[in-house]
Design a protein around this motif. Structure first.
Motif, PDB file in Angstrom:
ATOM      1  N   GLY A   2      -8.363  -2.778  -4.388  1.00 57.78           N
ATOM      2  CA  GLY A   2      -8.306  -4.229  -4.348  1.00 57.78           C
ATOM      3  C   GLY A   2      -9.668  -4.820  -4.125  1.00 57.78           C
ATOM      4  O   GLY A   2     -10.566  -4.218  -3.563  1.00 57.78           O
ATOM      5  N   LEU A 174      -0.220  -5.151  -9.648  1.00 56.37           N
ATOM      6  CA  LEU A 174       0.218  -5.485  -8.297  1.00 56.37           C
ATOM      7  C   LEU A 174       0.777  -4.254  -7.586  1.00 56.37           C
ATOM      8  O   LEU A 174       0.490  -4.013  -6.411  1.00 56.37           O
ATOM      9  CB  LEU A 174       1.279  -6.587  -8.351  1.00 56.37           C
ATOM     10  N   LEU A 175       1.564  -3.459  -8.313  1.00 54.69           N
ATOM     11  CA  LEU A 175       2.105  -2.230  -7.738  1.00 54.69           C
ATOM     12  C   LEU A 175       0.984  -1.278  -7.326  1.00 54.69           C
ATOM     13  O   LEU A 175       0.985  -0.731  -6.213  1.00 54.69           O
ATOM     14  CB  LEU A 175       3.029  -1.544  -8.744  1.00 54.69           C
ATOM     15  N   TRP A 177      -2.136  -1.983  -6.678  1.00 53.58           N
ATOM     16  CA  TRP A 177      -2.908  -2.547  -5.570  1.00 53.58           C
ATOM     17  C   TRP A 177      -2.189  -2.351  -4.246  1.00 53.58           C
ATOM     18  O   TRP A 177      -2.796  -1.963  -3.243  1.00 53.58           O
ATOM     19  CB  TRP A 177      -3.171  -4.027  -5.822  1.00 53.58           C
ATOM     20  N   ARG A 178      -0.876  -2.621  -4.238  1.00 56.91           N
ATOM     21  CA  ARG A 178      -0.105  -2.454  -3.009  1.00 56.91           C
ATOM     22  C   ARG A 178      -0.133  -1.002  -2.534  1.00 56.91           C
ATOM     23  O   ARG A 178      -0.257  -0.725  -1.342  1.00 56.91           O
ATOM     24  CB  ARG A 178       1.349  -2.894  -3.230  1.00 56.91           C
ATOM     25  N   LEU A 179      -0.026  -0.072  -3.464  1.00 60.99           N
ATOM     26  CA  LEU A 179      -0.085   1.340  -3.096  1.00 60.99           C
ATOM     27  C   LEU A 179      -1.466   1.721  -2.567  1.00 60.99           C
ATOM     28  O   LEU A 179      -1.589   2.490  -1.610  1.00 60.99           O
ATOM     29  CB  LEU A 179       0.270   2.213  -4.299  1.00 60.99           C
ATOM     30  N   SER A 180      -2.502   1.161  -3.172  1.00 61.05           N
ATOM     31  CA  SER A 180      -3.860   1.557  -2.811  1.00 61.05           C
ATOM     32  C   SER A 180      -4.263   1.080  -1.420  1.00 61.05           C
ATOM     33  O   SER A 180      -5.036   1.747  -0.737  1.00 61.05           O
ATOM     34  CB  SER A 180      -4.858   1.022  -3.845  1.00 61.05           C
ATOM     35  N   VAL A 181      -3.764  -0.071  -0.991  1.00 59.32           N
ATOM     36  CA  VAL A 181      -4.145  -0.583   0.324  1.00 59.32           C
ATOM     37  C   VAL A 181      -3.189  -0.115   1.412  1.00 59.32           C
ATOM     38  O   VAL A 181      -3.413  -0.390   2.592  1.00 59.32           O
ATOM     39  CB  VAL A 181      -4.221  -2.127   0.323  1.00 59.32           C
ATOM     40  N   GLY A 182      -2.123   0.568   1.033  1.00 61.05           N
ATOM     41  CA  GLY A 182      -1.158   1.069   1.999  1.00 61.05           C
ATOM     42  C   GLY A 182      -1.503   2.459   2.490  1.00 61.05           C
ATOM     43  O   GLY A 182      -2.588   3.008   2.226  1.00 61.05           O
TER      44      GLY A 182
END
Length: 570
Positions: A2, A174-175, A177-182
């Motif tokens: 992100g 979006l998917l 990005w959400r996985l990468s910052v989690g």
């Protein structure tokens, strides 16, 4: 993956808005077609960013996954009349199945061997496409593939098709990005930076890499399905190496590991040749020079350059969260029986046995090359013993991998230090809690609690790459303690410390032992080790030379001759 906020994020949002306005009001039919193809490659590159940018594996199979998705959707739609709602799941399933089947063996390979193996997958699939004409149309491919048909209606070319493609890109981005910052994304970056350290923090490196490889295949298959219905034909060209080169270039130019980089790189690289068409034969030269200049001036990609010029505002530090109560400690956290390990016919460890009781500090000393670090590697699972047994908290661990032993209660530091330079102190310590926490926020809160305990919470936002030696050792200790281990393996933790820092470290280790933690301490500094240890083991040429109380080390003639020298010091 992100972008930083607020300024870089606002710039990306402005760019997305400009792209929408261009599509709605400024693009010609041909311009919309180029924009649609750019969206297809952006989707493929987002998947590649996961396995290459986050996991650090140079997979050259992304083009193959792209081609598999194209063939799966093209064959089912042209020969069986399936619409896009039915062919898309198939275009996802076929590359996913291939990724799972081939990923298990090839992901064990390192660096360029892995890249060559994944390139070989693509070549095998290309040969299959050419030599199965009844199914694939052979070298000529399959013409007459319908456009995107959804629920009986064809999505028209132009703005509707571009909107569909970019809508899927937005959802996929979006998917990702959400996985990468989690928690999963943080774990993948640990694997990328140092797989060995990641394993000692309890992370299953193989499963994480396989998951990234499989997810990249899903993105590649979806992109291929969109490509075949955009071009209305599928041929072996979709499996050839230039497709992979384009995806790789998009990722590198846009910015490795960033969703925004995949989008920016795809839009730029697909449109740049069109902007340079007026140069006729010279456009390829200008195109290549522009790419080279971008890589030289922005080695971290265009988004990396943007985020360096517009850095994100520092996040507020999380409040400390208490770590969960550990299980009742075992009376003997570590026992080693008859361990042996040979390298090239030379025994690095030869029949060593030792025990670390609860609350004890066992010193391990010996001349260079005596087998101390090899023994720690055998205990932590980074090396596999040729013979002997390892018991952690009473459980046999000899056949377990490093991540499984870490979950049993083994934590360690490294002689050369193993903190990621680009991570903050808090991120490095919180990494030890990823496997045990419910998310990044909880891991960071628990990491803050450990930093407060060691008195280094004021450095939580400092990058590890700039830490002085003393602080670096304390951060490594904090990361190991965040695992809440049963036994702590420390490999020369006092190296490079001042006398004051050594006294402070010794006080921390005594306090930890007083709480019931077992510590195996490798150290050359006898002035630091002997007053601290409850027992000392001396190794020489892989064998136990002495095992007894610390006060007996300087009186043992064999130890003096092999290690301490005639002066009795080291």
């Amino acid at each position: 993956m992100g972008g930083g906020l607020p300024w870089a994020g606002l710039l990306y949002a402005a760019g997305a808005a400009a792209l929408c306005l261009y599509a709605l009001f400024g693009a010609t039919p041909y311009g919309l077609r180029v924009l649609t193809v750019a969206g297809v490659y952006a989707l493929a590159a987002i998947g590649f960013q996961i396995v290459f940018g986050l996991a650090g594996a140079l997979s050259l199979a992304q083009g193959a996954f792209f081609g598999l998705g194209a063939y799966a959707s093209g064959i089912l739609s042209s020969q069986f009349g399936w619409d896009f709602a039915a062919t898309l799941p198939a275009a996802l399933a076929v590359p996913l199945l291939v990724a799972l089947v081939v990923g298990l063996p090839v992901l064990r390979l390192e660096s360029h061997y892995f890249a060559l193996a994944t390139l070989g997958i693509a070549q095998i699939l290309l040969l299959a496409a050419v030599n199965l004409p009844a199914l694939t149309g052979g070298a000529n491919g399959l013409a007459g593939v319908p456009g995107v048909v959804l629920f009986g209606r064809t999505v028209p070319r132009g703005l509707p098709l571009a909107a569909l493609v970019w809508g899927i890109v937005a959802v996929g981005g979006l998917l990702a990005w959400r996985l990468s910052v989690g928690r999963w994304g943080r774990a993948l970056t640990l694997v990328r930076d140092d797989p060995m350290v990641a394993a000692t923090l309890g992370l299953d490196v193989g499963r994480l890499r396989l998951g990234a490889f499989a997810l990249s295949a899903l993105f590649g298959g979806a992109a291929g399905a969109l490509a075949v219905h955009t071009q209305r034909v599928v041929s072996p060209e979709v499996l050839e190496f230039p497709v992979m080169v384009t995806i790789l270039t998009v990722a590198v130019v846009g910015g490795r590991g960033r969703v925004a980089g995949a989008v920016l790189g795809a839009v730029l690289l697909l449109h740049l040749p069109e902007w340079l068409r007026g140069l006729e034969r010279g456009y390829l030269l200008v195109y290549g020079a522009a790419l080279l200049l971008t890589i030289v001036l922005a080695p971290h990609g265009l988004t990396g350059l943007v985020e360096r010029l517009l850095p994100a505002r520092a996040r507020p530090l999380p409040a400390p969260r208490p770590l969960p109560e550990p299980a009742a400690p075992h009376t003997e956290p570590l026992r080693v029986e008859g361990l042996r390990k040979a390298f090239g016919g030379v025994w690095a460890v030869d029949g060593v046995s030792l025990a670390v009781p609860r609350g004890a500090i066992l010193g391990l000393i010996g001349p260079n090359g005596s087998g101390k670090t090899t023994l720690i590697n055998l205990v932590s699972g980074l090396e596999r013993a040729d013979a002997g047994r390892v018991l952690v908290a009473g459980r046999y661990a000899t056949a377990l991998r490093a991540d499984a032993r870490a979950r049993l209660g083994v934590a360690r530091s490294f002689q050369a230090g193993a903190l990621p330079a680009a991570a903050t102190v808090l991120e490095a310590v919180a990494a030890a809690r990823l496997e045990r926490s419910r998310g990044v926020a909880e891991a960071e809160g628990q990491g803050m609690a450990v930093l407060h305990r060691l008195g280094i919470a004021d450095h939580a936002a400092t990058l590890c790459g700039g830490l002085p030696a003393g602080l670096r050792r304390r951060v490594e200790l904090a990361r190991a303690l965040a695992r809440q281990p049963a036994v702590l393996l420390l490999d020369e933790p006092a190296a490079g410390l001042t006398d004051a820092e050594k006294r402070e470290l010794a006080a921390h280790l005594r306090a930890l032992a007083g709480e019931g933690l077992g510590i195996l301490l490798v150290e050359h500094d006898m002035g630091f080790l002997l007053p601290l240890a409850t027992r000392v083991v001396v190794l020489d040429q892989g064998r136990t030379l002495y095992d007894g109380p610390p006060q007996g080390v300087r009186q043992d003639r064999r130890v003096v001759a092999a290690y301490l020298g005639e002066g009795g010091g080291a």
